[in-house]
Design an enzyme around this catalytic site. Structure first.
Site, PDB file in Angstrom:
ATOM      1  N   GLY A  28      78.653  51.387  31.074  1.00 22.01           N
ATOM      2  CA  GLY A  28      78.371  50.356  30.076  1.00 22.01           C
ATOM      3  C   GLY A  28      78.338  50.936  28.678  1.00 22.01           C
ATOM      4  O   GLY A  28      78.171  52.157  28.496  1.00 22.01           O
ATOM      5  N   ASN A  29      78.547  50.091  27.688  1.00 23.94           N
ATOM      6  CA  ASN A  29      78.550  50.542  26.291  1.00 23.94           C
ATOM      7  C   ASN A  29      78.199  49.387  25.368  1.00 23.94           C
ATOM      8  O   ASN A  29      78.396  48.219  25.714  1.00 23.94           O
ATOM      9  CB  ASN A  29      79.889  51.199  25.930  1.00 23.94           C
ATOM     10  CG  ASN A  29      81.033  50.676  26.765  1.00 23.94           C
ATOM     11  OD1 ASN A  29      81.551  49.599  26.493  1.00 23.94           O
ATOM     12  ND2 ASN A  29      81.395  51.399  27.818  1.00 23.94           N
ATOM     13  N   SER A  44      80.731  58.596  24.178  1.00 23.34           N
ATOM     14  CA  SER A  44      81.362  58.822  25.481  1.00 23.34           C
ATOM     15  C   SER A  44      80.749  60.066  26.120  1.00 23.34           C
ATOM     16  O   SER A  44      80.417  61.033  25.433  1.00 23.34           O
ATOM     17  CB  SER A  44      82.861  59.038  25.249  1.00 23.34           C
ATOM     18  OG  SER A  44      83.481  59.452  26.434  1.00 23.34           O
ATOM     19  N   GLY A  45      80.602  60.021  27.431  1.00 24.97           N
ATOM     20  CA  GLY A  45      80.268  61.227  28.186  1.00 24.97           C
ATOM     21  C   GLY A  45      78.870  61.774  28.024  1.00 24.97           C
ATOM     22  O   GLY A  45      78.671  62.981  28.103  1.00 24.97           O
ATOM     23  N   SER A  73      82.706  55.638  22.660  1.00 28.67           N
ATOM     24  CA  SER A  73      82.865  55.204  24.049  1.00 28.67           C
ATOM     25  C   SER A  73      84.331  55.123  24.458  1.00 28.67           C
ATOM     26  O   SER A  73      85.187  54.689  23.678  1.00 28.67           O
ATOM     27  CB  SER A  73      82.227  53.825  24.214  1.00 28.67           C
ATOM     28  OG  SER A  73      82.638  53.244  25.427  1.00 28.67           O
ATOM     29  N   SER A  74      84.615  55.512  25.698  1.00 23.65           N
ATOM     30  CA  SER A  74      85.991  55.441  26.210  1.00 23.65           C
ATOM     31  C   SER A  74      86.484  53.991  26.274  1.00 23.65           C
ATOM     32  O   SER A  74      87.675  53.745  26.417  1.00 23.65           O
ATOM     33  CB  SER A  74      86.069  56.070  27.599  1.00 23.65           C
ATOM     34  OG  SER A  74      85.208  55.386  28.486  1.00 23.65           O
ATOM     35  N   GLU A  75      85.551  53.040  26.181  1.00 22.58           N
ATOM     36  CA  GLU A  75      85.936  51.629  26.222  1.00 22.58           C
ATOM     37  C   GLU A  75      85.875  50.993  24.833  1.00 22.58           C
ATOM     38  O   GLU A  75      85.693  49.787  24.691  1.00 22.58           O
ATOM     39  CB  GLU A  75      85.061  50.890  27.229  1.00 22.58           C
ATOM     40  CG  GLU A  75      85.202  51.510  28.611  1.00 22.58           C
ATOM     41  CD  GLU A  75      84.662  50.663  29.738  1.00 22.58           C
ATOM     42  OE1 GLU A  75      85.403  49.800  30.210  1.00 22.58           O
ATOM     43  OE2 GLU A  75      83.504  50.861  30.123  1.00 22.58           O
ATOM     44  N   HIS A  96      78.291  47.557  33.632  1.00 19.65           N
ATOM     45  CA  HIS A  96      78.806  47.610  35.002  1.00 19.65           C
ATOM     46  C   HIS A  96      77.693  47.149  35.935  1.00 19.65           C
ATOM     47  O   HIS A  96      77.438  47.765  36.969  1.00 19.65           O
ATOM     48  CB  HIS A  96      79.242  49.026  35.349  1.00 19.65           C
ATOM     49  CG  HIS A  96      80.449  49.495  34.608  1.00 19.65           C
ATOM     50  ND1 HIS A  96      81.122  50.652  34.909  1.00 19.65           N
ATOM     51  CD2 HIS A  96      81.134  48.933  33.566  1.00 19.65           C
ATOM     52  CE1 HIS A  96      82.159  50.811  34.093  1.00 19.65           C
ATOM     53  NE2 HIS A  96      82.175  49.778  33.255  1.00 19.65           N
ATOM     54  N   HIS A 159      85.417  45.071  37.505  1.00 16.83           N
ATOM     55  CA  HIS A 159      84.960  45.989  36.457  1.00 16.83           C
ATOM     56  C   HIS A 159      83.510  45.730  36.003  1.00 16.83           C
ATOM     57  O   HIS A 159      82.670  46.618  36.110  1.00 16.83           O
ATOM     58  CB  HIS A 159      85.949  45.878  35.283  1.00 16.83           C
ATOM     59  CG  HIS A 159      85.702  46.829  34.173  1.00 16.83           C
ATOM     60  ND1 HIS A 159      86.581  46.998  33.139  1.00 16.83           N
ATOM     61  CD2 HIS A 159      84.663  47.646  33.900  1.00 16.83           C
ATOM     62  CE1 HIS A 159      86.107  47.895  32.301  1.00 16.83           C
ATOM     63  NE2 HIS A 159      84.933  48.306  32.748  1.00 16.83           N
TER      64      HIS A 159
HETATM   65 ZN   LIG Z   1      83.495  49.431  31.776  1.00 14.24          ZN
END
Ligand SMILES: [Zn+2]
Length: 216
Positions: A28-29, A44-45, A73-75, A96, A159
């Site tokens: 989640g982000n 991210s990470g 964030s990767s998203e 998520h 997702h």
């Molecule tokens: Zn996601």
């Protein structure tokens, strides 16, 4: 401009989402739009129980980092595509959370069976599957929000959920209501009976009762 106040707000919203079980580990982000047009977003990470307010990243709408020691964030594209398509949206929460994911895997639109789903602008659609982290996820979500102006949250197939808001607290509440509504619908289905959906008239009455101007 100075960003600490916005970083703190993202940090607190993230902890609240962890507290109510919508976020586990680092799934989640969360992001918010800043007065200068940039975006503050979770990094991210990094596990959220190790995250500090200063770890929040500032990026532009193209996803380029402006400030911060981690990557955004990767998203990030999910957030940015929504902001680009919806200038009135100032915060995005993506989780998520398990009930949202469960219903997203069977592609079931969530009917309006409770207040929680009324306030998110239900029935709640499921956006077609796209590879997480790609621009297509954001474009798909933004399209649904454009097609249904009262919609404040939706499911992403296989997702999770994404919720939008006028501010971080609004987006947080919309995410919470959507996940709670999914949980309620899941429990109701366990009875083997068909859950009763509220009618349009009943929904209008609810908004009048809560002094809200229509479906947002
Ligand atoms: Zn996601």
């Amino acid at each position: 401009m100075s960003y600490p106040i916005y970083k703190q707000a993202i940090y607190e919203t993230t902890l609240n989402l962890v507290k109510v079980g919508l976020i586990r580990l680092s799934s989640g982000n969360i992001s918010t739009r800043l007065p200068d047009g940039n975006i503050a977003i979770t990094p991210s990470g990094i596990l959220y129980d190790k995250m500090k307010p200063d770890d929040i990243v500032i990026m532009d709408l193209g996803g380029n980092k402006i400030e911060g020691k981690y990557k955004p964030s990767s998203e990030k594209a999910l957030h940015n595509e929504i902001y680009k398509a919806h200038p009135d949206v100032n915060a995005v929460v993506h989780t998520h959370s398990i009930h949202a994911i469960a219903f997203s895997t069977v592609g079931i639109e969530l009917p309006v069976v409770c207040l929680e789903l009324v306030f998110v602008g239900g029935p709640i659609p499921v956006a077609d599957y796209q590879t997480p982290g790609t621009v297509k996820v954001g474009i798909g979500a933004a399209k649904h929000f454009s097609e249904k102006p009262g919609l404040r949250g939706l499911l992403l197939q296989n997702h999770g959920l994404v919720a939008i808001g006028n501010d971080l607290n609004d987006a947080y509440q919309n995410a919470y209501n959507l996940e709670t509504g999914a949980e309620i619908y899941h429990l109701a289905l366990q009875t083997g009976k068909k859950p009763i959906s509220l009618t349009d008239f009943q929904i209008t009455q609810i908004f009048e009762q809560y002094k809200k101007p229509g479906k947002y």
